[in-house]
Design a protein around this motif. Structure first.
Motif: not given
Length: 338
Positions: A22-25, A127-135, A137-138
């Motif tokens: 789980v990480a954010f840019r 990772g959490n990047a794989a679960f990002a969708t338009p609805t 996003q984080a």
């Protein structure tokens, strides 16, 4: 001398998969950032490989637990964790692998270099990047890695030879093997000299074949009497059996010796008694009544079995026998190719 061990039970476990991250840019000109957690790496698998340099399962008497490397966890910036290394375990050619709990045969390694995966590594978590969708996003979650497979397995070695030598103790198997190959089995005038199967390579007119000396059988071997029952499984691999009978034995007629050994083979496994057999009368240099040799020849040939009388000490009859055996082995190998 290396101790011959032909059974072993070991525990194998594939490596666990790494956890997703789980990480954010966190970039200067991207104020809101975004999910950037990478996937976990896959765990390594446990793989058995048939190796020509191994002839016994002795190594597994001292080490019984084997675990492959786990996968690394995912990292930020969508970096995938490194996969764990596979664990390669060398076993002898001819090793049968069974699930210890169910008895199910997992594989049979009969060729050099043949591989068998016995415990697969776990899949890495996303990772959490794989679960990002338009609805969504984080996303603030990630998957854990899957655990690697684990099990107890049984290893059973069955020697692979073209020709197997069978017969009662002191039938002359070890002396015969030492005569026709470079193998050096222990030879002495007492029962059960051979305490482990011994392989040798015989060469006849530029053709080579592998011969296995199987420890002598006695009545009741199929239910655990004597030593031979421990090694009957090795006879299952052979294409052809040389049934050695001591013609100088005054306590047992050749016909009786032949029937009793074949009874043990059949009781252990009906398929064994169906294998092609060549009857070999041994120790003819010590036979005083030569009519016994002719009588045995007539009996076995009337039953449909090729018969040869030899002396491993003087070499009489050995060359003729080897040429006949080599032709039979060639025929069987050609049939297998067709």
């Amino acid at each position: 001398m290396t101790k011959f061990i032909d059974r072993a039970k070991i525990y194998v476990k594939g490596g666990d998969g790494g956890n997703g991250c789980v990480a954010f840019r966190r970039e200067k000109f991207v104020p809101k950032g975004g999910p950037a957690g990478g996937d976990g790496g896959r765990g390594g698998s446990v793989i058995l490989v048939a190796d020509s340099g191994m002839h016994t399962l002795l190594d597994f008497k001292y080490k019984r637990h084997f675990k492959a490397e786990r996968g690394r966890h995912g990292e930020g910036n969508k970096r995938t964790g490194k996969s764990g290394k596979d664990l390669i375990i060398k076993v002898p050619v001819g090793t049968v692998v069974k699930d210890a709990e169910t008895g199910e045969i997992i594989g049979d390694l009969t060729k050099v270099g043949e591989k068998l995966v016995v415990a697969r590594g776990g899949k890495g978590g996303r990772g959490n990047a794989a679960f990002a969708t338009p609805t969504r996003q984080a996303p603030d979650f990630a998957e854990p890695g899957e655990p690697g497979e684990e099990r107890w397995i049984e290893l059973e070695l069955k020697l692979i030879a073209d020709v197997g030598l069978i017969g009662f103790p002191n039938a002359g198997k070890s002396t015969f093997l030492s005569r026709i190959t470079a193998a050096k089995p222990e030879i002495a005038d007492y029962p059960f000299t051979t305490l482990r199967p011994i392989l040798g390579v015989a060469k006849v007119d530029n053709f080579s074949f592998v011969v296995a000396d199987i420890p002598g059988l006695i009545e009741g071997a199929h239910v655990g009497k004597g030593l031979g029952h421990e090694f009957l499984r090795h006879v299952e691999r052979t294409k052809l059996l040389l049934h050695l009978i001591d013609l100088s034995d005054l306590t047992r007629e050749p016909e009786e010796a032949f029937e009793k050994i074949n009874k043990e083979l059949k009781l252990y496994s009906p398929k064994l008694s169906e294998k092609p057999q060549i009857v070999v009368g041994t120790k003819i240099d010590a036979v005083t009544d030569k009519s016994k040799i002719e009588k045995a020849k007539r009996y076995f040939e009337s039953k449909g079995y090729p018969f040869f009388a030899i002396s491993s000490v003087t070499g009489e009859g050995v060359t003729e026998l080897l040429r006949f055996v080599s032709e039979k082995v060639k025929e069987q190998k050609k049939e297998k190719e067709i």
